[in-house]
Every structure is written in C-alpha cells, then in structure tokens.
Write a protein that holds these residues in place. Structure first.
Motif, short mmCIF file in Angstrom:
data_model
loop_
_atom_site.label_atom_id
_atom_site.label_comp_id
_atom_site.label_asym_id
_atom_site.label_seq_id
_atom_site.Cartn_x
_atom_site.Cartn_y
_atom_site.Cartn_z
N ALA A 124 0.83 -1.20 0.00
CA ALA A 124 0.00 0.00 0.00
C ALA A 124 0.87 1.26 0.00
O ALA A 124 2.04 1.23 0.39
N GLU A 125 0.28 2.36 -0.45
CA GLU A 125 0.97 3.64 -0.40
C GLU A 125 1.22 4.03 1.06
O GLU A 125 0.35 3.84 1.92
N PRO A 126 2.40 4.58 1.37
CA PRO A 126 2.66 4.96 2.76
C PRO A 126 1.78 6.12 3.20
O PRO A 126 1.43 6.99 2.40
N ILE A 127 1.41 6.09 4.46
CA ILE A 127 0.63 7.17 5.08
C ILE A 127 1.54 7.87 6.07
O ILE A 127 2.12 7.23 6.96
N VAL A 128 1.71 9.17 5.94
CA VAL A 128 2.52 9.96 6.86
C VAL A 128 1.59 10.83 7.69
O VAL A 128 0.77 11.57 7.14
N ARG A 129 1.72 10.74 9.01
CA ARG A 129 0.81 11.45 9.90
C ARG A 129 1.50 11.66 11.25
O ARG A 129 2.52 11.02 11.55
N PRO A 130 0.93 12.54 12.09
CA PRO A 130 1.49 12.73 13.43
C PRO A 130 1.41 11.44 14.25
O PRO A 130 0.44 10.68 14.14
N LEU B 88 6.47 12.56 13.41
CA LEU B 88 5.63 12.00 12.36
C LEU B 88 6.03 10.55 12.11
O LEU B 88 7.20 10.19 12.22
N VAL B 89 5.04 9.72 11.78
CA VAL B 89 5.31 8.34 11.43
C VAL B 89 4.95 8.10 9.98
O VAL B 89 4.06 8.75 9.42
N GLY B 90 5.66 7.16 9.37
CA GLY B 90 5.31 6.65 8.06
C GLY B 90 4.74 5.26 8.22
O GLY B 90 5.44 4.35 8.68
N GLU B 91 3.48 5.10 7.91
CA GLU B 91 2.78 3.83 8.11
C GLU B 91 2.60 3.12 6.76
O GLU B 91 2.16 3.73 5.78
#
Length: 282
Positions: A2-8, A47-50
């Motif tokens: 899946a495309e990475p999700i970057v969020r707090p 921030l994390v990259g999920e």
C-alpha cells in the motif's frame, strides 16, 4: 504494498516508533522512559510513516526559538527508497526557518538534507572516555570529584542561567526542553562562570551535553570539569564539532572517537567553537 501514510504520531504508534529506533540502536543511552522521543513529541513534532498498518519509519524535531533541530529521520531497510523518508522530511521542515541536523554517512540522507536547504558545516565527533578504573584513561595529575548517585535535580536558577547561555551558542532558546531534561533522574548541571554543562548518568554510562561557553576555552573548561566529576564504572560520552578546539584537547587526553556524523545547518547561527550538543537533543 500500500501507499505509505505519513501522519502525526499517536500514543498507539509509540511502540512501533521505538521498534524502529531500536533497530538503529538509538535507545542505548535511554534505557528508560521518558526518552528523547517523548521530548520530541512534547517540544517539537514526531511523524510516522505507516505502511500496511505498520510503522515503517519516523521523523522527529525539537525547536529552540526559531530553529528547528531535526533529531531523527529513520526508515526500516525494507522501506528505504520508497519515498517514506522524503515525505516525512518535507512535512517536518516547512517554511524558511533555520534548521539543523546531524547526518550519518548515508549518502542518500546527506543529499536529501542538502536538497532541503542545509549545508555541511563540519564533522561531529562522538568521543568516549574509558572508565577511570582503566588507568590508561586517566593521568595521575587528573582531579577526581565524586558525585553521589541520586543527587538532587538542578535548581531553577541554574537551569535558567544555563538556558540563557545555551540560547547564545545553540541558536535559539529552549528553556522548556532543558527544564524537562534537568528534571530527569540522575541529571546534573555544572554552571561555572560563563559556561554550562548538563550531565546524565544512565546505567554505567555518562553523557555530557548540551554544554557551552562564552568562549571556546570557557566551553572546554566546563566540559572537562563535568567529565572529571564523573567517577563511574562506565564510559563518558560527549559530542564535539570538528571546529571546536576541545576536539584536539580531548584526543590528547586519551579520549577516542566512537563515531562521526556531519553537522548541517541552513544558516550560520551556531557557535560551533563554543558548543557541545547533546547527541539526541541537539
């Protein structure tokens, strides 16, 4: 994939963040919480990259005045070159404010930081002194001052005095961060005239920094005072910019280089000859 999700980073992400940090050996000087990631969440941003529901990487900053210190940008090997790190960095470093980071020898990371407006200023050497029990680490003439374990936390007046000096050499005020750090167990503070040095003992290790002085000699004096005050069973660590005369002095005293990074800044705002940063807090 899946495309990475970057969020707090949320509370539920912190175990994953520390898994990534542990993979890169970042927690060796932080065996207990609170740790540097807690500081980044409180006084900066994490921030994390999920990817596929798992934390694949994280980035963290700390602020001092208008300066943004990029403390961390780490992506697990299987997700490197996927754009996760680049996306995290672009969201952490926004605007035109001054910025600084300590970069490893990963050429991709160095190129990424340069493209984000930072320029290499000098090497940053991580020095280590062996325990005084090892006679090769100490000369007979060296003074030894014993510090009691569990010593009371530094006083508010000393922390404020140190924070004022620190703002001058580090590029910005971070009284809140240094007050937090001074309140951790086994943190001591040396304030000697125009110099200051924080020291934290962790297990059998001691870490000096941040430390600084009005002149290079003032900084060198207070770092040596702090180092000589530690008479523990383990090594003493300090980070020294290559531009600092303290580097040659410590090497002559028998310290050795354990590792090296590149110190990059967007502007010339740090007194690199008067400052010894904390390895994690800047």
């Amino acid at each position: 994939m899946a495309e990475p999700i970057v969020r707090p980073a949320a509370d539920a992400d912190m175990a994953g963040v520390r898994t990534v940090a542990g993979h890169f050996g970042l927690l060796g000087l932080w065996p207990e919480r609170p740790d540097f990631v807690d500081a980044e969440r409180e006084f900066g941003e994490v921030l994390v990259g999920e990817v596929d529901g798992t934390v694949a990487g994280f980035g963290g900053t700390l602020r001092r005045g208008t300066v943004t210190h990029l403390g961390d940008l780490f992506v697990l090997p299987e997700h490197q070159s996927s754009g996760v790190g680049r996306t995290i960095l672009s969201r952490l470093l926004t605007g035109d404010t001054p910025r600084v980071t300590f970069a490893s020898d990963d050429r991709r990371a160095l190129a990424l930081y340069v493209r984000n407006g930072m320029r290499p200023r000098c090497p940053l050497f991580y020095l280590k002194r062996r325990p005084y029990g090892d006679q090769s680490a100490r000369r007979e003439s060296d003074p030894v001052v014993r510090l009691e374990s569990g010593r009371a936390a530094p006083g508010e007046a000393d922390v404020k005095a140190a924070a004022a000096m620190d703002a001058h050499v580090s590029g910005g005020d971070r009284t809140s961060t240094l007050t937090w750090y001074a309140g951790l167990p086994d943190v001591t503070l040396h304030v000697s005239g125009p110099g200051y040095a924080f020291v934290r003992t962790s297990g059998d290790k001691a870490v000096i920094g941040p430390a600084g002085g009005a002149t290079p000699q003032d900084c060198a004096d207070v770092v040596l005072e702090a180092a000589n005050a530690h008479h523990g069973a383990g090594p003493v660590h300090v980070a020294v910019p290559g531009a600092h005369p303290l580097l040659a002095l410590l090497l002559d005293e028998g310290w050795h280089i354990g590792d090296m990074d590149t110190l990059l800044t967007s502007e010339d705002f740090m007194r690199l000859d008067c400052y010894a940063p904390h390895p994690d807090l800047g």
